[in-house]
Design an enzyme around this catalytic site. Sequence first.
Site, short mmCIF file in Angstrom:
data_model
loop_
_atom_site.label_atom_id
_atom_site.label_comp_id
_atom_site.label_asym_id
_atom_site.label_seq_id
_atom_site.Cartn_x
_atom_site.Cartn_y
_atom_site.Cartn_z
N HIS A 184 -42.12 -8.86 -1.65
CA HIS A 184 -40.93 -9.71 -1.61
C HIS A 184 -40.67 -10.30 -0.23
CE1 HIS A 184 -39.85 -8.66 -5.66
NE2 HIS A 184 -38.61 -9.04 -5.55
N GLU A 217 -41.83 -18.47 -14.86
CA GLU A 217 -41.91 -19.39 -13.73
C GLU A 217 -42.76 -20.61 -14.02
OE1 GLU A 217 -41.97 -16.10 -13.52
OE2 GLU A 217 -40.38 -15.58 -12.11
C1 LIG Z 1 -41.91 -12.74 -11.45
C2 LIG Z 1 -40.56 -12.35 -11.01
N1 LIG Z 1 -39.52 -13.18 -11.26
C3 LIG Z 1 -38.27 -12.85 -10.88
C4 LIG Z 1 -38.03 -11.67 -10.23
C5 LIG Z 1 -36.60 -11.29 -9.79
N2 LIG Z 1 -36.11 -10.21 -10.65
C6 LIG Z 1 -36.21 -8.92 -10.27
S1 LIG Z 1 -35.70 -7.87 -11.47
C7 LIG Z 1 -35.34 -9.14 -12.51
C8 LIG Z 1 -34.81 -8.86 -13.88
C9 LIG Z 1 -35.83 -8.24 -14.75
O1 LIG Z 1 -35.25 -7.85 -15.94
P1 LIG Z 1 -35.93 -6.83 -16.92
O2 LIG Z 1 -37.37 -7.15 -17.04
O3 LIG Z 1 -35.16 -6.83 -18.18
O4 LIG Z 1 -35.83 -5.41 -16.21
P2 LIG Z 1 -34.52 -4.62 -15.78
O5 LIG Z 1 -34.23 -5.01 -14.37
O6 LIG Z 1 -33.43 -4.96 -16.71
O7 LIG Z 1 -34.90 -3.18 -15.85
C10 LIG Z 1 -35.60 -10.35 -11.90
C11 LIG Z 1 -35.36 -11.66 -12.53
C12 LIG Z 1 -39.13 -10.85 -9.98
N3 LIG Z 1 -38.99 -9.68 -9.33
N4 LIG Z 1 -40.37 -11.21 -10.39
#
Ligand SMILES: Cc1ncc(C[n+]2csc(CCOP(=O)(O)OP(=O)(O)O)c2C)c(N)n1
Lengths: 333, 333, 336, 336
Positions: C135, C66
């Site tokens: 959230h 971010e």
């Molecule tokens: C700081 C932040 N940015 C964006 C999000 C929105 N978001 C939730 S899960 C996710 C994907 C995360 O991917 P990863 O770390 O690979 O974990 P996975 O969901 O694949 O287990 C995003 C972008 C968030 N929760 N927190």
Amino acid sequence: MSAKRASPALAVEKKHAHHLLREMIRIRRFEEKCAEMYTATKIRGFLHLYIGEEAVAVGVMQSLTAEDALLCTYREHGHALVRGVPARSIMAEMYGKLDGCSRGRGGSMHLFDVSRRFYGGNAIVGGALPIAGGLALADKMQGRDRVTAVFFGEGAVAEGEFHEAINLAALWNLPVLFCCENNQYAMGTALDRTESETDLCVKAASYKVPAWPVDGMDVLAVEEAARKAVLSVRAGGGPAFLEFKTYRFRAHSMFDPQLYRSKEEVEKMKTERDPIHLFTDRLQAEALIGPEEIAVMEKEIAAEIDDAVDFAEKSPWEPVEELGRFVTSEEAR
Amino acid sequence: MSAKRASPALAVEKKHAHHLLREMIRIRRFEEKCAEMYTATKIRGFLHLYIGEEAVAVGVMQSLTAEDALLCTYREHGHALVRGVPARSIMAEMYGKLDGCSRGRGGSMHLFDVSRRFYGGNAIVGGALPIAGGLALADKMQGRDRVTAVFFGEGAVAEGEFHEAINLAALWNLPVLFCCENNQYAMGTALDRTESETDLCVKAASYKVPAWPVDGMDVLAVEEAARKAVLSVRAGGGPAFLEFKTYRFRAHSMFDPQLYRSKEEVEKMKTERDPIHLFTDRLQAEALIGPEEIAVMEKEIAAEIDDAVDFAEKSPWEPVEELGRFVTSEEAR
Amino acid sequence: MSGGSAPVKTNYRECVRAAIREALQNDERVFIMGEDIGRYGGTYAVTKGLLEEFGNDRVRDTPLSESAFVGAGIGAAMGGMRPIVEIMTVNFSLLALDQIVNNAATYLHMSGGQLNVPVVIRMATGAGRQLAAQHSHSLENWYAHIPGIRVLSPATLEDARGMLWPALEDPDPVIIFEHVGLYNVQGEIAEDAGPVDIRHAAVRRPGKDISLISFGGSLPKALEAARLLAGEGIDAEVVDLRVLRPLDTPTILASVRKTHRAIVVDEAWRTMSLAAEIMALIMENVFYDLDVPVARVCSREVPIPYPRHLEEAALPQIPQILEVARKMVSQGVNHG
Amino acid sequence: MSGGSAPVKTNYRECVRAAIREALQNDERVFIMGEDIGRYGGTYAVTKGLLEEFGNDRVRDTPLSESAFVGAGIGAAMGGMRPIVEIMTVNFSLLALDQIVNNAATYLHMSGGQLNVPVVIRMATGAGRQLAAQHSHSLENWYAHIPGIRVLSPATLEDARGMLWPALEDPDPVIIFEHVGLYNVQGEIAEDAGPVDIRHAAVRRPGKDISLISFGGSLPKALEAARLLAGEGIDAEVVDLRVLRPLDTPTILASVRKTHRAIVVDEAWRTMSLAAEIMALIMENVFYDLDVPVARVCSREVPIPYPRHLEEAALPQIPQILEVARKMVSQGVNHG
Ligand SMILES: Cc1ncc(C[n+]2csc(CCOP(=O)(O)OP(=O)(O)O)c2C)c(N)n1
Ligand SMILES: Cc1ncc(C[n+]2csc(CCOP(=O)(O)OP(=O)(O)O)c2C)c(N)n1
Ligand SMILES: [Mg+2]
Ligand SMILES: [Mg+2]
């Protein structure tokens, strides 16, 4: 103090050598004057001197064109000077006067000169790194082969912003030159107390960014490394990372009692590694410069600085009524 | 689907093998029920399923003792189950009921069970990483040889918080096990679109943290890697980093139309790399388990889950009057 | 403002998308970047289809960084582009605050007027979808506290459609908050609906007995409350703030001068809310016009919980507005 | 509270240091970490000498990683320690907000009461040292908006000396703001000065004509203004908020009920300031006790500039307080 080791012949033309030396001395004398003016309470707030690190800014700047962009930290007087921001407007800025390069509003930590693509000192450690990526992105999207050079201390490598920014630059192949000024301390904290891996090039490499360690006390080594790196960046090779090993001869800022390092350590560095002495000695050893030429140089620089101080002294303060100008463009009038 | 290649003989004792298989199936069936209950609007908000990735939580958990701590992401039902948080209280939490492990207040993304040192799901990508360092620091300062395991997705590696946290853990030699669940996508963004260097172990290495890539679809490989890593961490060797290569069979959450990957890719992974199928096949090939035993297992698990649903259905809602409880301890009553 | 063309059925999400699309079509300097706006199509499906239409270069999926991509948006704006940065939700914007507060908001003033930052940052905000404590933030008041940025809160389809373009034309940073509860709101707007004013609050419903002052996701609640109050003979005026910084103080004051009573409806936690500022402004400027003290209906001061019944109890609701309004009207002096 | 022992000469900085020292001595679970608190001795020299006395383990220099070490403080608190985390200044705390807002403040409630976070986070705040736009923030109002944390603002030597211990005893997160302008303030406190109350505001000077409500770095200005007003026959009461969250509303209201007039003095930017909240509270609770509308003296809405004359013009100053006070008193109804 003389170059005892047999150095290889200097691969530098006389005129250029004088230019490099002059630029380093300009920074040194300018900042000595700043320190003096701080004591005289003409300059206030924080003042971070670059003394000891001059070779880095001077060396890197040789490869940057007027079209390239620069971003720095709060330790940026040297960069601004070498970039061509007039000493007058820098000194006036340090005084907080209206003719300062930021109208006097920024002071020592916030020199700006957008006409020279000098995008400022930044007082937040790591804060300029994401911005650099954005400037480079704009160039890339608009098909301009410009480079954005961003300077930061080794302390900034511990900030998340550094990692996010270098990854983004690498991922998007952005023309950013990352110039890490490793002066071994972040305020009072030595590198091995802030990083588990003190070889900073390893970090850049973990983003697939080509990285080179450079003797930051050797202006020619800096120039050479920067030239190579800028060439690669400008050619579309994506970002590059240079780690300049250097040392800050003065306190972190004017309030620092330097409890964290010994006087001996500082003295040793000053005696053995001063970039101006080292370069002067080499030039003298090869008869590329003589004492008279240096004296002339010093005199000219002294005149430039006196003029800058004089200008700053005479410059008016911004009227209080203008405090609200430029908060947004609507208040620009 | 049967193990066609000649696998080496399984170095796993039958009872333990059954335990591993059972745990993986428990997660699978539990989450299938969650999806069903989501469709039935019993569960609301975000719901992130772990289906396909079960081997990771199950394998790692084998080396953690009741004294060790765990922190997870919003995709943490599996971890909670394997940790021993009762299915009942997890399901009740997903329903938002008072008997849920977080009083129903957290829901799917915020399962907590402090009595089991399960420090929660965290809905901020990377948000748990600094906390893990702190828990480990507390252990270290209090002379306890505990390990703190923190799970996070490969997407989190782009966050500054990851870099700050792993550096601090390495610098201070903290007993943290970094478990990167690389399921290849962060929501809809594939790893090579978020990282310039997709070998994540290289990043850990840039902090001098020992790092191993692991087949996250092979529960025994996971177990083995985790055992080694935990041993080293517990012995005071500082943090370790494991990259589990895995795959999410379901959508990111219940709202995801999966435009970013092909049905074929998903099908292929499901067919060829399902950790439960792979392990079952291997056990069957070595006659370590038979269809009847699996049937019994499934039946017991189904009963556990039915009981959990029943419990959740019957659990009361937290009275609205208690909304203000525990904002701070003063409102605890 | 929109012309006289025929109305079309649409929703808030589509309005935001149409605005982004139009900006990408009309100005080559415009591009959009953010997490999962491309391949995924946007968490709230706002940007769906844009990648296919405009390509990777102008619709950029970013890593989960971010601070870096918000900073890159600021830098790109300085470099002559007109970036639209999407922060998925306000909750994650905490990770980018340094860039917004210390760079975007300060550059112009601190450089003595040299350095403009024409960036637009959009983010989803608010609660109501059972997403629990991490959230469900509403931090509009934080952003609206910072000199140097403009803060917009489109609550209607017209504003969702029309605020982006003038925001992009603004030479300074603009933050746009889109409440998650609004994306599915349906309605009609003129087919040629276009840019709207981004300087003024709007009276969404004129009335004479009491002012309901609101914005964003709370505006529909205020409007519904006004409708119900009308049935009880109370004629409520509804003011939609629209621009949270700089606040359109004259419109707010004019309404209170007319009605002599006001309630501020704001989804933020009560203490130090934007509602408090509105109350302070009224106190400072039209104190003697008030029949009764201004009241506010805000969120309970708790981390927003997951279960529906508790979330609803935590957020401002229509019955609370009605109750406060009735009480105020029955108490107040009548200015015949 | 402090006993009757002889007063000693000291200053604010030394009081904070003495409090930290005492905490380290009295509770093994206490440790302190932050940037340059050890070898360097602290940017504002607050922690000077502590490393030598307590060693590396309990006085920890951190890397420049605000998010990581603040999060580590939160985690260590969960793990049974009583960390004091120093964020060098509020300006850098923006980089740690995610940890504070999304973790520290939510854990207890979101976990249904299971998970306490007894961390104390101290930071320097405020302007007045010519450090320009990125180093002069006052964001106490942001923090005071967040449920789940206690926010303290020691403005006197006693509070600098006495607030830390009860903050450490609080089972929940506590944020302590130390105004940079106060560190050099000299004075006397009792030699055995100890813990103070961290729940109530304090009337620092009783008066009957007008209430000056303030906190932190602005308190000395309010007190000096009161002294000067006394010379003009205006008897001002000065309320020091001390606790910015949760606010001690009864003390604030009691003062206004007595004086019928109030000015809030707050160094933050005016809009959405803590001052606005005080005004809203007064509006809601003691509206009919007011003779004149409450006023506020806050900072101008500009990034704080470097030069002395402009910085002074941007910050609240005593002459402004005097002017507003005089006007309010001359206008007001006399409640004999
Ligand atoms: C700081 C932040 N940015 C964006 C999000 C929105 N978001 C939730 S899960 C996710 C994907 C995360 O991917 P990863 O770390 O690979 O974990 P996975 O969901 O694949 O287990 C995003 C972008 C968030 N929760 N927190
Ligand atoms: C985010 C942030 N944290 C802390 C500070 C306070 N600070 C100013 S300079 C500095 C040291 C930075 O060291 P380094 O990056 O090595 O640069 P140097 O000063 O040595 O050139 C610190 C900690 C800051 N300005 N910003
Ligand atoms: Mg350094
Ligand atoms: Mg993933």
